[in-house]
Design an enzyme around this catalytic site. Structure first.
Site, PDB file in Angstrom:
ATOM      1  N   HIS A  87      -9.789  -3.218  70.576  1.00 19.81           N
ATOM      2  CA  HIS A  87     -10.821  -1.709  68.952  1.00 19.81           C
ATOM      3  C   HIS A  87     -12.193  -2.503  69.735  1.00 19.81           C
ATOM      4  CE1 HIS A  87      -7.564  -1.844  65.426  1.00 19.81           C
ATOM      5  NE2 HIS A  87      -6.438  -1.024  67.271  1.00 19.81           N
ATOM      6  N   HIS A 107      -8.445   1.429  62.480  1.00 20.35           N
ATOM      7  CA  HIS A 107      -6.568   1.694  63.191  1.00 20.35           C
ATOM      8  C   HIS A 107      -7.298   2.889  63.387  1.00 20.35           C
ATOM      9  CE1 HIS A 107      -4.428  -1.820  64.246  1.00 20.35           C
ATOM     10  NE2 HIS A 107      -4.503  -2.004  62.992  1.00 20.35           N
TER      11      HIS A 107
END
Length: 625
Positions: free
Chosen positions: A582, A625
């Site tokens: 990420h 996410h």
């Protein structure tokens, strides 16, 4: 256009298209399954020889955000749009993309559809290089990720709006606006009563959308161990959330996944925003071509992009071809690709550009700075429970339209500093705040010596400490039942830091756009990150020691009994941690005098007609996410 671009920017950090758009108008007329019609029957999929001389909008990158923008902009038949994607269209590996659980066993990671980038040696990780995967295919990383659909909390998005100050468009990035946007993007299908009961799944349908392009749901199959997650975390004193998507994404819950329950396939940007479209003569998509730089005209006093240069590979004979721009260029290359395109075009920190041999067209010191990433590792347990890895090994998972193949990892928990540090939480917070000035001036923590970038680091640091540190999740715990290197009879509890105080940089080292840029995230350069992840590992170990999950555990495999003290855990972490996939913040949306690269409308400072729309624009990291 401003609202379109602003909303698109949120998604790549979430890894899925929770965009502030309804289903494309053409797609709302009928659902089209991914395999219903072949790609070439629907799309103007062009080669360089078939390009028009110019397009109104050129999108550099056919990933998550790029394909959403292409779909939306081309709804106007009078607007011409070109997408340039470095990778292939992915149709030849469609089964590996579509079947959800295959992402964990035979997905695109480490294949030719992965950029396969790596970081520089990290001094605080025993000089290890860390892999940074990324989708090099139409759909980008949404074609290869784990399909989690987890939203940021309201306080995180409101903190982001705060650091934007009073700039025009800042309100669009706060929770109220983005909550509506995220709901518009999805079609949520509740689990069956049987799956909800077996998985102990809690949700609030009112927090979801019902008519968006991206499909979200829960797996159509669960295993017994999975259903023990909430009870176990609750017994540990961690809050169990009944509505993780409504603004308070704290505590333990089962996340929705980007899966279409009509055929149990992955729902991603290509299948949601491109595949359902009827033919559009005004939309061209060119694959296997890399945007190498933007061509500027400065006759008006402000740099204006008039063309986009591209090439198939670095060995292609120069001069490389260009295509004209009538209105705007939208860079959607991701947290590495987007700053790379800007810097190869001469836009970025002047010292980095000069050292790389690139002529400075516009000095913008924040390009490539402010890098943040989720850093994680896992505790591995031997188990008597059945795992997904065992099902896969036994051939029970194959093909689409198979609910068993939809069982992906989705049990999750966002733990706060009280969960992690107990009575020491307030002292920890005070120490973090007290170290802000010293951290901002430490080149190991804030690599740039530019005063505007330092000011931005301080603003993000302050917002994280004041608005996010106490209530929000700081370490994410994930239940992974897809096996480990220790065998298919194991499961893992992964722990990942969510709001790192360590920041790094991405920059070019050569004038060759096909040479990968330097990636230095400066992992573990701030002591707070080490402490939080160390305590996260302790909490992950406790999961395996707490009923009812402990009833399925026979032994802890890793770190194992020899790793007990804080010093031992920290030493182990430095040998084990890696990215949680990420990275963000490399073209940060901040005021210009805070080292910003784009404003709240995603327009690049100093350029007349260039925007960036991907996870690189976020000024701070999210527990999501």
């Amino acid at each position: 256009m401003r609202r379109l671009i602003a909303a698109v920017g949120l998604l790549p950090i979430l890894a899925f298209a929770n965009l502030s758009h309804e289903r494309p108008r053409d797609a709302r007329r009928a659902h089209v399954t991914p395999h219903e019609r072949p790609w070439n029957a629907r799309r103007a999929y062009v080669t360089p020889e078939e390009l028009q001389s110019s397009y109104d909008f050129i999108i550099a990158g056919g990933g998550l955000a790029g394909l959403v923008l292409a779909s939306r902009l081309s709804e106007d038949a009078n607007t011409t749009v070109l997408v340039i994607e470095a990778g292939p269209n992915g149709d030849d590996v469609r089964s590996r993309i579509d079947t959800p659980v295959i992402a964990y066993f035979n997905g695109l990671m480490r294949s030719d559809y992965d950029w396969k980038r790596i970081t520089t040696p990290q001094p605080n990780l025993n000089n290890r290089n860390v892999s940074w995967p990324g989708g090099r295919v139409l759909g980008g990383s949404s074609a290869m990720n784990g399909m989690y659909m987890v939203r940021p909390s309201a306080l995180e998005l409101d903190a982001m709006a705060t650091v934007l100050g009073g700039m025009d468009g800042a309100d669009a990035w706060g929770w109220n606006s983005m909550y509506s946007a995220m709901k518009k993007s999805e079609t949520f299908t509740p689990p069956s009563a049987e799956i909800q009961s077996e998985g102990n799944i809690l949700y609030n349908a009112a927090s979801h959308g019902t008519s968006g392009p991206i499909h979200t749901t829960y797996a159509g199959f669960v295993l017994p161990l999975f259903g023990q997650w909430g009870a176990t975390l609750g017994n540990m004193g961690v809050h169990v959330s009944s509505d993780a998507n409504g603004g308070e994404g704290f505590g333990a819950f089962v996340a929705t996944s980007a899966i279409n329950p009509s055929n149990w396939t992955r729902s991603y940007s290509k299948s949601a925003y491109i595949d359902p479209l009827p033919p559009r003569a005004n939309l061209h998509i060119m694959t296997n071509q890399t945007v190498t730089r933007l061509i500027f005209d400065n006759s008006s006093g402000t740099l204006k992009a008039t063309g986009v240069e591209y090439a198939n590979n670095g060995y292609q004979q120069k001069p490389w071809p260009t295509v004209g721009v009538n209105k705007e260029v939208i860079i959607a290359g991701g947290p590495v690709g987007s700053p790379n395109i800007l810097m190869q075009s001469g836009v970025g920190p002047s010292d980095k550009l000069t050292a790389a041999g690139v002529q400075v067209a516009h000095a913008l010191p924040g390009v490539g700075q402010h890098v943040q990433d989720h850093l994680s590792t896992q505790v591995i347990f031997r188990t008597t429970a059945q795992t997904t890895a065992q099902l896969y090994a036994n051939g029970a998972i194959n093909g689409t339209n198979n609910p068993v193949a939809s069982f992906v990892n989705s049990a999750i928990a966002y733990t706060n500093i009280t969960d992690l540090l107990g009575d020491s939480a307030s002292t920890f917070k005070q120490e973090v705040i007290a170290n802000m000035t010293a951290s901002a001036n430490d080149r190991a923590l804030n690599p740039s010596s530019d005063p505007t970038v330092t000011k931005g680091y301080q603003a993000v640091y302050q917002a994280t400490a004041d608005q996010i540190l106490t209530p929000a999740g700081q370490v994410e715990l994930l239940l992974a039942m897809t096996g480990t290197g220790a065998g298919s009879d194991t499961f893992a509890v992964q722990a990942g830091i969510q709001h790192p105080f360590s920041t790094g940089e991405v920059y070019i080292a050569t004038p060759n756009p096909f040479d990968y840029p330097v990636i230095n995230p400066n992992y573990f350069s701030h002591r707070a990150d080490v402490v939080l992840l160390r305590e996260g590992i302790k909490l992950a170990r406790k999961v395996g020691q707490t009923q009812p999950i402990s009833n399925f555990v026979t032994a802890e495999v890793s770190p194992g009994p020899d790793v007990q003290t804080d010093e031992q855990v920290e030493a182990w972490l430095r040998t084990m941690v890696s990215t949680e996939f990420h990275p963000s913040c490399t073209c940060a949306m901040l005021p210009l005098d805070h080292g910003g690269v784009v404003d709240a409308n995603l327009k690049v400072y100093g350029l007349a007609n260039v925007r960036v729309a991907d996870s690189s624009v976020f000024p701070l990291s999210f527990a999501a996410h």
